[in-house]
Motif scaffolding. Structure first.
Motif, PDB file in Angstrom:
ATOM      1  N   GLU A 182      94.670  84.296 -25.810  1.00 41.68           N
ATOM      2  CA  GLU A 182      94.184  85.444 -26.574  1.00 41.68           C
ATOM      3  C   GLU A 182      95.289  86.487 -26.711  1.00 41.68           C
ATOM      4  O   GLU A 182      95.704  87.102 -25.739  1.00 41.68           O
ATOM      5  CB  GLU A 182      92.972  86.076 -25.881  1.00 41.68           C
ATOM      6  N   GLU A 185      96.999  90.983 -33.053  1.00 42.33           N
ATOM      7  CA  GLU A 185      96.768  92.358 -33.492  1.00 42.33           C
ATOM      8  C   GLU A 185      95.481  92.944 -32.944  1.00 42.33           C
ATOM      9  O   GLU A 185      95.358  94.165 -32.793  1.00 42.33           O
ATOM     10  CB  GLU A 185      96.758  92.418 -35.015  1.00 42.33           C
ATOM     11  N   ALA A 186      94.507  92.133 -32.636  1.00 43.34           N
ATOM     12  CA  ALA A 186      93.236  92.644 -32.127  1.00 43.34           C
ATOM     13  C   ALA A 186      93.415  93.478 -30.876  1.00 43.34           C
ATOM     14  O   ALA A 186      92.586  94.347 -30.575  1.00 43.34           O
ATOM     15  CB  ALA A 186      92.268  91.489 -31.851  1.00 43.34           C
ATOM     16  N   GLY A 191      95.614  97.045 -34.685  1.00 43.11           N
ATOM     17  CA  GLY A 191      94.358  96.322 -34.810  1.00 43.11           C
ATOM     18  C   GLY A 191      93.154  97.220 -34.635  1.00 43.11           C
ATOM     19  O   GLY A 191      92.152  97.099 -35.352  1.00 43.11           O
ATOM     20  N   LYS A 192      93.249  98.155 -33.690  1.00 36.33           N
ATOM     21  CA  LYS A 192      92.139  99.088 -33.474  1.00 36.33           C
ATOM     22  C   LYS A 192      91.994 100.035 -34.663  1.00 36.33           C
ATOM     23  O   LYS A 192      90.875 100.418 -35.028  1.00 36.33           O
ATOM     24  CB  LYS A 192      92.361  99.883 -32.188  1.00 36.33           C
ATOM     25  N   ALA A 195      90.259  98.202 -37.397  1.00 38.88           N
ATOM     26  CA  ALA A 195      88.856  97.966 -37.061  1.00 38.88           C
ATOM     27  C   ALA A 195      88.053  99.251 -36.950  1.00 38.88           C
ATOM     28  O   ALA A 195      86.915  99.230 -36.468  1.00 38.88           O
ATOM     29  CB  ALA A 195      88.766  97.194 -35.744  1.00 38.88           C
ATOM     30  N   GLY A 278      83.813  98.979 -35.488  1.00 39.28           N
ATOM     31  CA  GLY A 278      84.465  97.791 -36.021  1.00 39.28           C
ATOM     32  C   GLY A 278      84.786  97.836 -37.497  1.00 39.28           C
ATOM     33  O   GLY A 278      85.270  96.847 -38.045  1.00 39.28           O
TER      34      GLY A 278
END
Length: 444
Positions: A182, A185-186, A191-192, A195, A278
């Motif tokens: 894992e 970018e998440a 990424g945040k 989202a 999100g």
């Protein structure tokens, strides 16, 4: 940057608080962890800090703020009982002094060597943040590298405004504890932001220029503010002669858009992005700006069909303005809410309902100007009852005339006739008691 270096860069006259309360600190901690006391001693010697946070207050911009700055070099910015006690004290002092809080976060999470006593600090810190929020004081969090575990969840994610440093690791699960496969970018600041969990990406060397203006806008206020007058349309013109002409005028590519109004209305503004759940909707512009020397919150539609994330972001903005005692300006311009399968699964109904509730519960004045299409409930959710104006190149409808034709099983050539029956001209919206006046129409 280390904690002191960053504080010096953003704060002119920082004064560190002398701790008024301390956590329990036997030499090797509550678990009697072998060597923990020596680890702390070496960390203090290396960083010059007595704990993993420095807490104090000073000037940021033209106002003052309480700062909570993490020193990552002190045991990875981890949080133990002493850390939690210092942070709670800082939030308590912010309430006593009526000051905003700026958290400069760089933490790996709870301190392993103190076990459950360290983990429990997340609850203690969350309570301190909640008390400060109830007192009407703003909290700005800056997520540095890394911001993981409990300090992302209990401190950073719940702040009113969340900034993040590009390239920073931001995640609940740090790189050493999540599955090896894992990555990506998440787990990053970018990424945040994508989202909807971060308002803006700001490099550390840009913070001295960004934070002062933001803190100035967020200075606490006790009194309910006066409402703002609706913006003057950039391009005056006559009201349309028919309902269908009103629709065509509102859909014209060349008419002024939300950014045209915002640029003229505000001398400066700070955008807030994302619903914290999100999603982010570029078709809903939200933020706080300066107008005639005072801060005003705004939520503006850009002519697109807004997603559930857009409505949740606007609701978040209205609730924040209500708590900080800021007047609100909303600009309505949407053909209607997004109504496809993706929007339904993302909670279109609850999101629009959330915005209706935020507007209905607001104790601060909200001023609305309809600047384009006012398409049904997706537009109505952003409109202030009793304080809505409309421009000469706009309309408001219970439903778009094309949709009305579909429902009534009328042929397409009858759409203009239905537009007339629906009374969509801006002056009709005034006559029907929904809007207070038409703006931008030349005097007769």
């Amino acid at each position: 940057m280390g904690a002191r270096e960053l504080i010096t860069a953003v704060c002119a006259d920082f004064t560190e608080f002398a701790p008024r309360r301390t956590g329990t600190r036997p030499v090797d901690g509550p678990l009697d962890w072998d060597g923990y006391g020596e680890q702390r001693r070496r960390a203090a010697e290396r960083t010059g800090a007595a704990e993993s946070v420095l807490c104090g207050h000073g000037s940021v911009g033209s106002g003052r703020a309480v700062l909570v700055a993490f020193e990552f070099g002190f045991l990875g910015g981890s949080v133990g009982e002493e850390t939690g006690a210092r942070m709670v004290d800082a939030f308590d002092r912010a309430r006593e002094l009526r000051l905003p809080v700026v958290s400069l976060v760089a933490s790996g999470g709870s301190r392993m060597q103190e076990g459950i006593r360290a983990l429990a600090q997340l609850q203690t810190i969350a309570r301190a943040c909640a008390r400060t929020r109830r007192a009407g004081l703003p909290h700005v969090a800056v997520l540095r590298d890394p911001t993981t575990g409990g300090m992302w969840a209990a401190l950073g994610a719940g702040a009113d405004v969340v900034l993040a440093v590009p390239g920073a690791e931001v995640a609940f699960g740090g790189s050493r504890v999540r599955p090896a496969e894992e990555s990506g970018e998440a787990f990053t600041a970018a990424g945040k932001f994508a989202a909807g969990q971060v308002d803006r990406l700001v490099a550390e060397d840009e913070l001295p220029a960004v934070l002062p203006g933001l803190v100035d806008l967020l200075q606490p206020r006790r009194a309910v503010p006066e409402p703002v007058a609706p913006p003057v349309p950039p391009r005056p013109g006559p009201a349309p002669g028919s309902g269908w002409a009103a629709v065509r005028s509102a859909r014209a590519a060349e008419r002024p858009r939300a950014t045209d109004y915002l640029d003229r209305f505000f001398t400066s503004r700070f955008a807030l992005s994302g619903d914290r759940a999100g999603g982010a909707d570029p078709g809903m512009l939200c933020g706080i700006g300066e107008h005639e020397g005072r801060p005003v919150a705004y939520a503006a539609q850009t002519g697109t069909a807004n997603t559930p994330a857009g409505f949740r972001t606007a609701a978040r903005l209205v609730r924040l303005a209500d708590r900080l005692r800021l007047p609100v300006l909303t600009l309505v311009d949407t053909p209607g809410a997004a109504n496809g399968a993706a929007a339904e699964l993302a909670g279109a109904g609850p999101a629009i309902g959330e915005l209706f509730t935020a507007v209905a519960e607001a104790r601060v004045p909200i001023t609305t100007l309809v600047i384009g299409e006012g398409g049904s409930g997706g537009a109505l959710a952003l409109a202030a009852p009793g304080s809505t104006w409309i421009t000469a190149d706009a309309y408001f409808a219970v439903i778009a005339p094309e949709s009305a034709a579909s429902i009534l099983k009328r042929p397409p050539e009858q759409v203009p006739e239905l537009a007339e029956s629906l009374r969509l001209r801006p002056q009709d919206v005034v006559d029907l008691g929904f809007a207070r006046g038409v703006l931008g129409e030349p005097p007769r």
